[in-house]
Design a protein around this motif. Sequence first.
Motif, PDB file in Angstrom:
ATOM      1  N   TYR A   6      12.469   6.582  -3.746  1.00 20.24           N
ATOM      2  CA  TYR A   6      11.003   6.905  -4.611  1.00 20.24           C
ATOM      3  C   TYR A   6      10.477   6.185  -4.050  1.00 20.24           C
ATOM      4  O   TYR A   6       9.005   6.084  -4.156  1.00 20.24           O
ATOM      5  CB  TYR A   6      11.138   6.918  -5.799  1.00 20.24           C
ATOM      6  N   ALA A   7      10.432   4.497  -4.304  1.00 16.06           N
ATOM      7  CA  ALA A   7       9.455   3.590  -3.566  1.00 16.06           C
ATOM      8  C   ALA A   7       8.656   3.847  -2.118  1.00 16.06           C
ATOM      9  O   ALA A   7       9.476   3.043  -1.520  1.00 16.06           O
ATOM     10  CB  ALA A   7      10.463   2.297  -4.169  1.00 16.06           C
ATOM     11  N   HIS A  22      13.559   9.920   6.859  1.00 19.21           N
ATOM     12  CA  HIS A  22      13.626   9.588   5.281  1.00 19.21           C
ATOM     13  C   HIS A  22      12.343  10.516   4.674  1.00 19.21           C
ATOM     14  O   HIS A  22      11.331  10.746   4.766  1.00 19.21           O
ATOM     15  CB  HIS A  22      12.371   8.302   5.913  1.00 19.21           C
ATOM     16  N   VAL A  23      13.214  10.434   2.738  1.00 27.65           N
ATOM     17  CA  VAL A  23      11.833  11.249   2.364  1.00 27.65           C
ATOM     18  C   VAL A  23      11.571  10.453   0.944  1.00 27.65           C
ATOM     19  O   VAL A  23      12.802  10.204   0.320  1.00 27.65           O
ATOM     20  CB  VAL A  23      13.021  12.154   2.005  1.00 27.65           C
ATOM     21  N   GLN A  24      10.404  10.438   0.536  1.00 28.10           N
ATOM     22  CA  GLN A  24      10.232   9.350  -0.175  1.00 28.10           C
ATOM     23  C   GLN A  24       9.557  10.491  -0.992  1.00 28.10           C
ATOM     24  O   GLN A  24       9.144  11.295  -1.671  1.00 28.10           O
ATOM     25  CB  GLN A  24       8.762   8.703   0.212  1.00 28.10           C
ATOM     26  N   MET A  29       8.903   0.399 -12.032  1.00 25.97           N
ATOM     27  CA  MET A  29      10.038  -0.540 -11.944  1.00 25.97           C
ATOM     28  C   MET A  29      10.899  -1.033 -10.469  1.00 25.97           C
ATOM     29  O   MET A  29      10.217  -2.184 -10.092  1.00 25.97           O
ATOM     30  CB  MET A  29      10.271   0.165 -13.175  1.00 25.97           C
ATOM     31  N   TRP A  30      11.253   0.160 -10.131  1.00 20.99           N
ATOM     32  CA  TRP A  30      11.334   0.330  -8.406  1.00 20.99           C
ATOM     33  C   TRP A  30      10.692  -0.259  -7.451  1.00 20.99           C
ATOM     34  O   TRP A  30      10.681  -1.066  -6.384  1.00 20.99           O
ATOM     35  CB  TRP A  30      11.364   1.664  -8.541  1.00 20.99           C
ATOM     36  N   GLU A  31       8.915  -0.126  -7.253  1.00 22.95           N
ATOM     37  CA  GLU A  31       7.987  -0.606  -6.855  1.00 22.95           C
ATOM     38  C   GLU A  31       8.270  -2.240  -6.654  1.00 22.95           C
ATOM     39  O   GLU A  31       8.053  -2.355  -5.577  1.00 22.95           O
ATOM     40  CB  GLU A  31       6.819   0.537  -6.738  1.00 22.95           C
ATOM     41  N   GLU A  32       7.932  -2.553  -8.065  1.00 20.63           N
ATOM     42  CA  GLU A  32       7.785  -3.600  -7.761  1.00 20.63           C
ATOM     43  C   GLU A  32       9.423  -4.444  -7.616  1.00 20.63           C
ATOM     44  O   GLU A  32       8.433  -5.272  -7.120  1.00 20.63           O
ATOM     45  CB  GLU A  32       7.652  -4.164  -9.408  1.00 20.63           C
ATOM     46  N   ARG A  33       9.874  -3.612  -7.774  1.00 22.16           N
ATOM     47  CA  ARG A  33      11.503  -4.600  -7.703  1.00 22.16           C
ATOM     48  C   ARG A  33      11.338  -5.200  -5.767  1.00 22.16           C
ATOM     49  O   ARG A  33      12.095  -5.523  -4.984  1.00 22.16           O
ATOM     50  CB  ARG A  33      12.164  -3.685  -7.993  1.00 22.16           C
ATOM     51  N   TYR A  34      11.192  -4.315  -5.432  1.00 29.09           N
ATOM     52  CA  TYR A  34      11.529  -3.684  -4.293  1.00 29.09           C
ATOM     53  C   TYR A  34      10.442  -4.383  -3.315  1.00 29.09           C
ATOM     54  O   TYR A  34       9.677  -4.746  -1.566  1.00 29.09           O
ATOM     55  CB  TYR A  34      11.887  -2.704  -3.294  1.00 29.09           C
ATOM     56  N   SER A  35       9.352  -4.410  -3.558  1.00 29.03           N
ATOM     57  CA  SER A  35       7.674  -4.860  -3.091  1.00 29.03           C
ATOM     58  C   SER A  35       8.285  -6.706  -2.008  1.00 29.03           C
ATOM     59  O   SER A  35       6.901  -6.856  -1.411  1.00 29.03           O
ATOM     60  CB  SER A  35       6.745  -5.175  -4.092  1.00 29.03           C
ATOM     61  N   ASN A  36       9.084  -7.027  -2.849  1.00 28.87           N
ATOM     62  CA  ASN A  36       9.470  -8.766  -2.113  1.00 28.87           C
ATOM     63  C   ASN A  36       9.909  -8.618  -0.792  1.00 28.87           C
ATOM     64  O   ASN A  36       9.806  -7.751  -0.391  1.00 28.87           O
ATOM     65  CB  ASN A  36      10.122  -9.447  -3.112  1.00 28.87           C
ATOM     66  N   PRO A  37       9.595  -9.518   0.208  1.00 22.30           N
ATOM     67  CA  PRO A  37      10.029  -9.092   1.666  1.00 22.30           C
ATOM     68  C   PRO A  37      11.062  -9.380   1.781  1.00 22.30           C
ATOM     69  O   PRO A  37      11.455  -8.896   2.389  1.00 22.30           O
ATOM     70  CB  PRO A  37       9.185 -10.399   2.336  1.00 22.30           C
TER      71      PRO A  37
END
Length: 200
Positions: free
Chosen positions: A60-61, A81-83, A1-9
């Motif tokens: 995480y994302a 930065h720590v992923q 969910m978070w990756e999808e949310r942040y993937s927009n430019p």
Amino acid sequence: MWEERYSNPGYVFGTEPALFLTDHAEIYQPGQTALCVADGEGRNSVWLAQRGLDVTALEYAPSAVAKARRLAQSQGVSLTHVQSDVFAWDWPEGGFDHVVAIFIQFVGPSPRADLFRRMKRAVKPGGLVSLHGYTPKQLEYGTGGPSAVENLYTEAGLQTAFQSWQIEVLRSHERHLEEGPGHSGMSALIDLVARRPGPG
């Protein structure tokens, strides 16, 4: 969910720091260390680095981390930065002067208690946890944050969670936020600054 949310430019929550940080700017001093928990796209960690703190940003994302790195580069600051998932990371014992957690209300009461334990353990004796989020009244506004009431903070709940600490700030308030499309409009907020017992 978070990756999808942040993937927009664009930057979901903008590139300016949370108003909570600027409200309490005096507590963040050059040369101190800070951990930003679930830091997202970097707006808060970059601001702290601009103030001269040695900052670690935990997120995480992957797309959020990439945007945070670009933001840091554009502002001419460096930070670590720590992923990682917050529950998978090996949190250092007493590693930071500040642990900063801005709008991290993605878990319910049981995992939140575990997350708070990790955050408190990572603060040096005499150091501070800064926590900023929404109260249950935010559900009436619908201008950001989770839809699950159990994920939201109350003064009583935070008082209990940090009862053995020196609570320096604990207040609920309402204000208009314009922090990107993710936080836009009148909001029901809560602030906590708590100091770990021990020499500062």
